[in-house]
Scaffold this motif. Sequence first.
Motif, short mmCIF file in Angstrom:
data_model
loop_
_atom_site.label_atom_id
_atom_site.label_comp_id
_atom_site.label_asym_id
_atom_site.label_seq_id
_atom_site.Cartn_x
_atom_site.Cartn_y
_atom_site.Cartn_z
N ASN A 25 79.95 53.15 -52.80
CA ASN A 25 79.41 54.43 -52.34
C ASN A 25 80.43 55.05 -51.40
O ASN A 25 81.56 54.57 -51.29
CB ASN A 25 78.01 54.30 -51.74
CG ASN A 25 77.96 53.64 -50.38
OD1 ASN A 25 78.98 53.35 -49.77
ND2 ASN A 25 76.76 53.40 -49.90
N GLY A 54 70.84 47.92 -49.84
CA GLY A 54 70.16 49.17 -49.51
C GLY A 54 69.08 48.96 -48.46
O GLY A 54 68.96 49.75 -47.51
N VAL A 58 68.90 50.74 -44.75
CA VAL A 58 67.76 51.55 -44.30
C VAL A 58 67.13 50.94 -43.06
O VAL A 58 66.82 51.65 -42.11
CB VAL A 58 66.74 51.71 -45.45
CG1 VAL A 58 65.43 52.31 -44.95
CG2 VAL A 58 67.33 52.59 -46.56
N SER A 63 68.71 56.76 -43.49
CA SER A 63 67.53 57.26 -44.19
C SER A 63 67.66 57.12 -45.70
O SER A 63 66.67 57.16 -46.42
CB SER A 63 67.28 58.72 -43.83
OG SER A 63 68.38 59.52 -44.21
N LEU A 64 68.90 56.92 -46.17
CA LEU A 64 69.15 56.82 -47.61
C LEU A 64 70.35 55.92 -47.86
O LEU A 64 71.37 56.00 -47.17
CB LEU A 64 69.43 58.20 -48.21
CG LEU A 64 69.91 58.24 -49.66
CD1 LEU A 64 68.81 57.80 -50.61
CD2 LEU A 64 70.40 59.62 -50.02
N PHE A 65 70.22 55.06 -48.85
CA PHE A 65 71.35 54.28 -49.36
C PHE A 65 71.43 54.60 -50.85
O PHE A 65 70.44 54.52 -51.57
CB PHE A 65 71.12 52.78 -49.18
CG PHE A 65 72.11 51.94 -49.94
CD1 PHE A 65 73.36 51.67 -49.41
CD2 PHE A 65 71.81 51.43 -51.20
CE1 PHE A 65 74.28 50.91 -50.12
CE2 PHE A 65 72.72 50.67 -51.91
CZ PHE A 65 73.95 50.41 -51.36
N ALA A 66 72.59 55.00 -51.31
CA ALA A 66 72.82 55.25 -52.73
C ALA A 66 74.18 54.70 -53.09
O ALA A 66 75.13 54.83 -52.31
CB ALA A 66 72.75 56.74 -53.04
N ASN A 83 69.36 53.40 -55.47
CA ASN A 83 69.12 54.05 -54.18
C ASN A 83 67.86 53.51 -53.54
O ASN A 83 66.91 53.13 -54.21
CB ASN A 83 69.11 55.58 -54.31
CG ASN A 83 68.09 56.08 -55.27
OD1 ASN A 83 66.91 55.88 -55.06
ND2 ASN A 83 68.54 56.73 -56.33
N VAL A 84 67.92 53.47 -52.23
CA VAL A 84 66.81 53.03 -51.40
C VAL A 84 66.67 54.06 -50.29
O VAL A 84 67.67 54.44 -49.67
CB VAL A 84 67.07 51.63 -50.78
CG1 VAL A 84 65.94 51.23 -49.84
CG2 VAL A 84 67.29 50.59 -51.87
N SER A 85 65.47 54.54 -50.06
CA SER A 85 65.27 55.49 -48.97
C SER A 85 63.93 55.20 -48.31
O SER A 85 63.06 54.56 -48.88
CB SER A 85 65.33 56.93 -49.47
OG SER A 85 64.25 57.18 -50.35
N SER A 87 61.18 57.23 -45.35
CA SER A 87 60.86 58.35 -44.45
C SER A 87 59.65 57.95 -43.63
O SER A 87 58.65 57.47 -44.16
CB SER A 87 60.55 59.61 -45.24
OG SER A 87 61.65 60.02 -46.00
#
Length: 91
Positions: A25, A54, A58, A63-66, A83-85, A87
């Motif tokens: 990434n 990911g 987080v 807030s986001l891993f892609a 992706n891992v997010s 909120s």
Amino acid sequence: MLAGGTLRCAARCPAMPTYSITIINDEFETSTNAEAADDALAIRDALQGALQIGVEQVVGGASLFAAELTVAIEERRRRFVVNVSASALKW
């Protein structure tokens, strides 16, 4: 035979296939080699590893891993976007 009746397998049993994993990434790139009994297990293990990275990102505050995940098994390549997010919800 080894102790306990286990057969020695070194010369008779085929080695498990080796596969390579690359996760890329904007922030990092990592690669490793591993063994798996078949393609499906190799892909599953690679996806689990990428998802774990990911989750760590987080939990660490992102807030986001892609990332792009490539699994290469012999001459075959499979590519994935992982992706891992998370909120926070209002209380």
